[in-house]
Design a protein around this motif. Sequence first.
Motif, PDB file in Angstrom:
ATOM      1  N   ILE A 514      20.895  41.253  62.181  1.00  0.00           N
ATOM      2  CA  ILE A 514      19.968  40.226  62.490  1.00  0.00           C
ATOM      3  C   ILE A 514      18.430  40.808  62.551  1.00  0.00           C
ATOM      4  CG2 ILE A 514      19.320  39.065  64.838  1.00  0.00           C
ATOM      5  CD1 ILE A 514      22.279  39.243  65.565  1.00  0.00           C
ATOM      6  N   PRO A 515      18.121  42.075  62.933  1.00  0.00           N
ATOM      7  CA  PRO A 515      17.075  42.708  62.659  1.00  0.00           C
ATOM      8  C   PRO A 515      16.417  42.462  61.192  1.00  0.00           C
ATOM      9  CG  PRO A 515      18.191  44.068  64.052  1.00  0.00           C
ATOM     10  CD  PRO A 515      19.122  43.102  63.491  1.00  0.00           C
ATOM     11  N   SER A 516      17.470  42.953  60.332  1.00  0.00           N
ATOM     12  CA  SER A 516      16.945  42.835  58.891  1.00  0.00           C
ATOM     13  C   SER A 516      16.846  41.607  58.489  1.00  0.00           C
ATOM     14  CB  SER A 516      18.150  43.479  58.232  1.00  0.00           C
ATOM     15  OG  SER A 516      18.553  44.774  58.440  1.00  0.00           O
ATOM     16  N   VAL A 517      17.350  40.511  58.919  1.00  0.00           N
ATOM     17  CA  VAL A 517      17.204  39.149  58.623  1.00  0.00           C
ATOM     18  C   VAL A 517      15.695  38.646  59.098  1.00  0.00           C
ATOM     19  CG1 VAL A 517      17.789  36.877  58.791  1.00  0.00           C
ATOM     20  CG2 VAL A 517      19.667  38.323  58.336  1.00  0.00           C
ATOM     21  N   ASN A 518      15.588  39.295  60.340  1.00  0.00           N
ATOM     22  CA  ASN A 518      14.286  38.749  60.855  1.00  0.00           C
ATOM     23  C   ASN A 518      12.961  39.515  60.146  1.00  0.00           C
ATOM     24  OD1 ASN A 518      15.104  37.101  63.291  1.00  0.00           O
ATOM     25  ND2 ASN A 518      15.687  38.903  64.495  1.00  0.00           N
ATOM     26  N   LEU A 519      13.415  40.399  59.857  1.00  0.00           N
ATOM     27  CA  LEU A 519      12.386  41.136  58.997  1.00  0.00           C
ATOM     28  C   LEU A 519      12.036  40.578  57.697  1.00  0.00           C
ATOM     29  CD1 LEU A 519      10.114  43.517  58.781  1.00  0.00           C
ATOM     30  CD2 LEU A 519      12.027  45.006  57.893  1.00  0.00           C
ATOM     31  N   TYR A 520      13.219  40.181  56.743  1.00  0.00           N
ATOM     32  CA  TYR A 520      12.990  39.589  55.591  1.00  0.00           C
ATOM     33  C   TYR A 520      12.315  38.403  55.622  1.00  0.00           C
ATOM     34  CZ  TYR A 520      14.133  37.733  50.976  1.00  0.00           C
ATOM     35  OH  TYR A 520      14.059  37.262  49.745  1.00  0.00           O
ATOM     36  N   ASN A 521      12.568  37.486  56.863  1.00  0.00           N
ATOM     37  CA  ASN A 521      11.937  36.220  57.084  1.00  0.00           C
ATOM     38  C   ASN A 521      10.526  36.541  57.436  1.00  0.00           C
ATOM     39  OD1 ASN A 521      11.902  33.362  57.820  1.00  0.00           O
ATOM     40  ND2 ASN A 521      11.213  34.171  59.727  1.00  0.00           N
ATOM     41  N   TYR A 522      10.225  37.499  58.042  1.00  0.00           N
ATOM     42  CA  TYR A 522       8.827  37.974  58.451  1.00  0.00           C
ATOM     43  C   TYR A 522       8.068  38.481  57.011  1.00  0.00           C
ATOM     44  CZ  TYR A 522       5.170  40.315  61.087  1.00  0.00           C
ATOM     45  OH  TYR A 522       3.878  40.810  61.482  1.00  0.00           O
ATOM     46  N   ILE A 523       8.475  39.122  56.276  1.00  0.00           N
ATOM     47  CA  ILE A 523       7.739  39.675  55.054  1.00  0.00           C
ATOM     48  C   ILE A 523       7.469  38.343  54.356  1.00  0.00           C
ATOM     49  CG2 ILE A 523       8.524  41.942  55.003  1.00  0.00           C
ATOM     50  CD1 ILE A 523      10.160  41.327  52.662  1.00  0.00           C
ATOM     51  N   ARG A 524       8.363  37.429  54.298  1.00  0.00           N
ATOM     52  CA  ARG A 524       8.073  36.167  53.099  1.00  0.00           C
ATOM     53  C   ARG A 524       6.855  35.403  53.828  1.00  0.00           C
ATOM     54  NH1 ARG A 524      12.347  32.673  53.214  1.00  0.00           N
ATOM     55  NH2 ARG A 524      11.930  31.791  51.266  1.00  0.00           N
ATOM     56  N   GLN A 525       7.166  35.322  55.296  1.00  0.00           N
ATOM     57  CA  GLN A 525       6.043  34.496  55.996  1.00  0.00           C
ATOM     58  C   GLN A 525       4.560  35.107  55.719  1.00  0.00           C
ATOM     59  OE1 GLN A 525       6.612  34.897  59.896  1.00  0.00           O
ATOM     60  NE2 GLN A 525       8.484  33.435  59.974  1.00  0.00           N
ATOM     61  N   HIS A 526       4.646  36.339  55.180  1.00  0.00           N
ATOM     62  CA  HIS A 526       3.246  37.070  54.796  1.00  0.00           C
ATOM     63  C   HIS A 526       3.131  37.215  53.321  1.00  0.00           C
ATOM     64  CE1 HIS A 526       3.397  38.221  59.262  1.00  0.00           C
ATOM     65  NE2 HIS A 526       2.102  38.512  58.893  1.00  0.00           N
ATOM     66  N   ASN A 527       3.935  36.265  52.590  1.00  0.00           N
ATOM     67  CA  ASN A 527       3.667  36.207  51.371  1.00  0.00           C
ATOM     68  C   ASN A 527       3.973  37.534  50.562  1.00  0.00           C
ATOM     69  OD1 ASN A 527       2.949  33.457  51.035  1.00  0.00           O
ATOM     70  ND2 ASN A 527       0.917  34.070  51.831  1.00  0.00           N
ATOM     71  N   VAL A 528       4.909  38.515  50.832  1.00  0.00           N
ATOM     72  CA  VAL A 528       5.370  39.602  50.367  1.00  0.00           C
ATOM     73  C   VAL A 528       6.790  39.022  49.459  1.00  0.00           C
ATOM     74  CG1 VAL A 528       6.283  41.830  50.429  1.00  0.00           C
ATOM     75  CG2 VAL A 528       4.319  40.908  52.017  1.00  0.00           C
ATOM     76  N   HIS A 529       6.744  39.284  48.247  1.00  0.00           N
ATOM     77  CA  HIS A 529       7.819  38.803  47.734  1.00  0.00           C
ATOM     78  C   HIS A 529       8.601  40.004  47.095  1.00  0.00           C
ATOM     79  CE1 HIS A 529       6.229  34.745  47.558  1.00  0.00           C
ATOM     80  NE2 HIS A 529       4.964  35.304  47.195  1.00  0.00           N
ATOM     81  N   SER A 530       9.790  40.036  47.470  1.00  0.00           N
ATOM     82  CA  SER A 530      10.538  41.133  46.939  1.00  0.00           C
ATOM     83  C   SER A 530      10.864  41.261  45.524  1.00  0.00           C
ATOM     84  CB  SER A 530      11.811  41.254  47.898  1.00  0.00           C
ATOM     85  OG  SER A 530      11.890  41.282  49.246  1.00  0.00           O
ATOM     86  N   LYS A 531      10.754  40.054  44.881  1.00  0.00           N
ATOM     87  CA  LYS A 531      11.109  40.111  43.417  1.00  0.00           C
ATOM     88  C   LYS A 531      10.419  40.991  42.730  1.00  0.00           C
ATOM     89  CE  LYS A 531      11.582  36.810  39.705  1.00  0.00           C
ATOM     90  NZ  LYS A 531      11.680  35.304  39.231  1.00  0.00           N
ATOM     91  N   LYS A 532       9.068  41.012  43.144  1.00  0.00           N
ATOM     92  CA  LYS A 532       8.101  41.993  42.427  1.00  0.00           C
ATOM     93  C   LYS A 532       8.597  43.379  42.323  1.00  0.00           C
ATOM     94  CE  LYS A 532       3.799  44.032  43.240  1.00  0.00           C
ATOM     95  NZ  LYS A 532       2.468  44.169  44.375  1.00  0.00           N
TER      96      LYS A 532
END
Length: 926
Positions: A514-532
Amino acid sequence: MKNLWNSIVNWFKSIKSWSDFANKANLTIEIIRRIVLYSIAGIFIILSLAVGLGLGYVSALTNQVNVPTKTEMQTELQDVNNSATLYFADGQKIESLQKDLVGKKVSINEMSPYLKKAIVSTEDSDFYRHKGVVPKSIFRAVISDITGIGAQTGGSTLTQQTVKMQMLSSETTWKRKAVEIFLAMRVDKYFNKNEILEDYLNAATFGRNNKGQNIQGVQAAAQGLFGKDAKDLSLAESAFIAGLPQSPSIYTPYDDHGRLKDDISLGMKRKNIVLYRMYRDNQITESQYNTAKNFDLKSDFQKPAKASSKKIKYGYLYNTLTEQARTILIKRLAKNDGIKYKDLVKDDNLYQKYWTQADTELHNKNYKIHSTINKSLYVALNKQAQEYKGNLGSTHTDNATDPNTGKSIKVSEPVQNGSVLLDNKSGQVLAFVGGVNFKKSQINHAFDTQRSPGSSIKPLITFGPAIENGLIGSQSMLADFKTSYNGYSPTDYGETIQNRFISARETLEESYNIPSVNLYNYIRQHNVHSKKYMSKMGIHLTNKEYNQLGITLGGTATGVTVLQQASAFSTFANKGVHVSPYVVSEVTDPSGKNIYKHKETKTRVFSKQTSYIIKNMLHGVVTKGTASALSYEANFNTKNLFGKTGTSNDYRDNWFIGSTDGMTLASWIGYDNFYGNNYNLSSNSTDLNQELWAKMANAVYKEDQSVMNVNTSFDRPAGVKSYKVDKETGTKVGSIGYNGVTANVNQHTTNSLYYKGSPEDMSYDDFAIGGKSKNYKSFWDNYFGHSSNYGNVKNLSNSSKSASTLAKENGSGRTSGFSNSTNSNDSSQVITNNSSANSASTESAQSTSSNGNTESGTGTGGSGSGSGSGSKSSISSTSDSNTSKETESTVTSTDNQSSNTSADNTASDSTQSNTTDTTTTPVTSE
């Protein structure tokens, strides 16, 4: 027509006398004669131009050809009955590729005189007179190419045929024909006719023998057809063999099982044609011709026999190196023809053509394939896998339908293992385990199967990018409460919810979902794209996958290979630089010329500061987290070891990846489920896989300690900042208002590592990513000693097991709330040589932990593509309904939904197929 007739009549009427007629006739004849002469001269000029153009065309095409030396040509021409040879890194021979052709080289003096005469009369009656080529053939080839009537001319000399077989590929372009002509003339210049004829007779193919094998050379033909040596062949036998090269598959008397064909009349007719040509060329007398023609060869043919089989010692390695070498040759052949590999793979038919050419080259020519594989380490790893395979889980036996025959068969499904040992700095694959039984399954589970990575993907896709962009520090708090993102409701191991705020460090150590999902959602909100970041590490996912929150738990559509995951993970050991992995170091052709040498590719993915912090956090996984058993299972110093576990849904896949300064070792276990079965690993699979990993790592350390560099610590680089923070909130110490009273919050402190950014000020309701108002209220009530459910683990499953039992079974030891113990110096950070790092060296998560080591969790509803307000205190759900579970379970993905769950485990039902074509939708959780 009438006008023509009138002209003729008028011409005759104009004649006044015989003298006048004679003069006019002579003039007409002279005109005709001149027309004929000019026409002949014109034709001659055109022919000369054509020949000149043809020679110029040949010259232009061969201008770029590397001219071989006499020694190089001799090596290639005499390279018969050989195939590519595979080598370990130290030059020890692994194996020679199994040949498509069987044969034995003999000298021309060991061949029947009849045989030599028969070949020359049949294939090239001018052999002893020409200079390697016949000029008319060159002209015919040019005309053929210009007119478009065929790209091949036929009528090649024996010299040209030898060159084609031994020095060129099997392509049929005019360019290859031009090079063939050029080389044939060069061969004729350097070698005498007997040498060329000997090379041809040893290299040519002659159909099948009585064992059903393809044969090469006249000695193999003589033994395989008539049971005698080539020097003892009779005239009739020699003629039969000499007739085979024109069309071996048509004229051969045996089928692919070594049985004599019912109808061998075509071969007999061909034999008679050969005899006639010998008679025509005065090579035999009429009496010999008639006797041999009428001789019945059928009784001389060998009876069918069984071919002996060859056992390959290193099966998975043999196949891997063969496949990679073939791809190298395919790229080279295509490049020589001006075709880009990326375009080639889009055309199945064209790709198959080059595949066949490359495969033929490897199996019939003496290429040398040098690998990165360390023999002693390869043997050691596979020995451990073989000795331990019986402990990995049950082998299931069931009835299934053979997809090829449609018949019912009995199949067994053991737990498979795929492991990769990678040299971090060079990218060399030092050793690997392809599977537990090569005889029963040749699929390489280290290189070719794609499975859900489970929670082992978390540091790569979520935590690394978050630290790199300054969104969190090692002690930043993440919410672990019941949540839902458009119907996607992730849970932790065993479908539990911790009901507390958990630090980023502890989240990785215990692999909470659950914390990992919350963090992944958070970085996406801040326009951090993991694909890069993922793409730079060699893992390529779709945009749809990145848009689903379950991806942080391993919920991929197709999965990853063990090699990909090991290589990506090694980026942290390399201080943020990814080095592309490889197993073939170089390839040389039959002449000894190097045609391929690996070029190192390095790509900066993360900063060295981010890599250090991630290593620091992941060290806690092996000291106090889900892989803490390694601290006593390993026979080497683990102070500088860091790693990550991963388990997909329903215990479909289990991973452990561990790194030191020198190496990364990744181990995966799971069932193939080839026949639609649904076998899963046992609930203690994390323990089992870690024990296997430890055995393999111990074996590596015993063989060569320098490979691991276990005593080399990860120095803390400049730019990594350590801040004193409140242990329960992850913020600076300070005061908050509670029930109208201002209270200081500074009872427990620890150190938090940052690359960018810094801890925020103390606040009542804005210190944890994913936290909601009711979560903060529960936290502060508990903090100040009031009744609260904070920290009480909630079990959503139907299991009657207690939370502590589930925690121990599934690998997450932390089942209680935050620790109220006093600050201690327990540290899960990697020991550093930097004396200035004393503040960080005391950093600790300081919560109590029972050392479990398996992970699992589930999620309900959709896989969730989250978004939200961007604030840490409240996260609103976003659109995208994708079901998913998180924990040790996997998720299936359809066109409309995909599951993403994890607790170091998630893998979809489709994840079980173990080929690259397989679709794996696992989600992980620990």
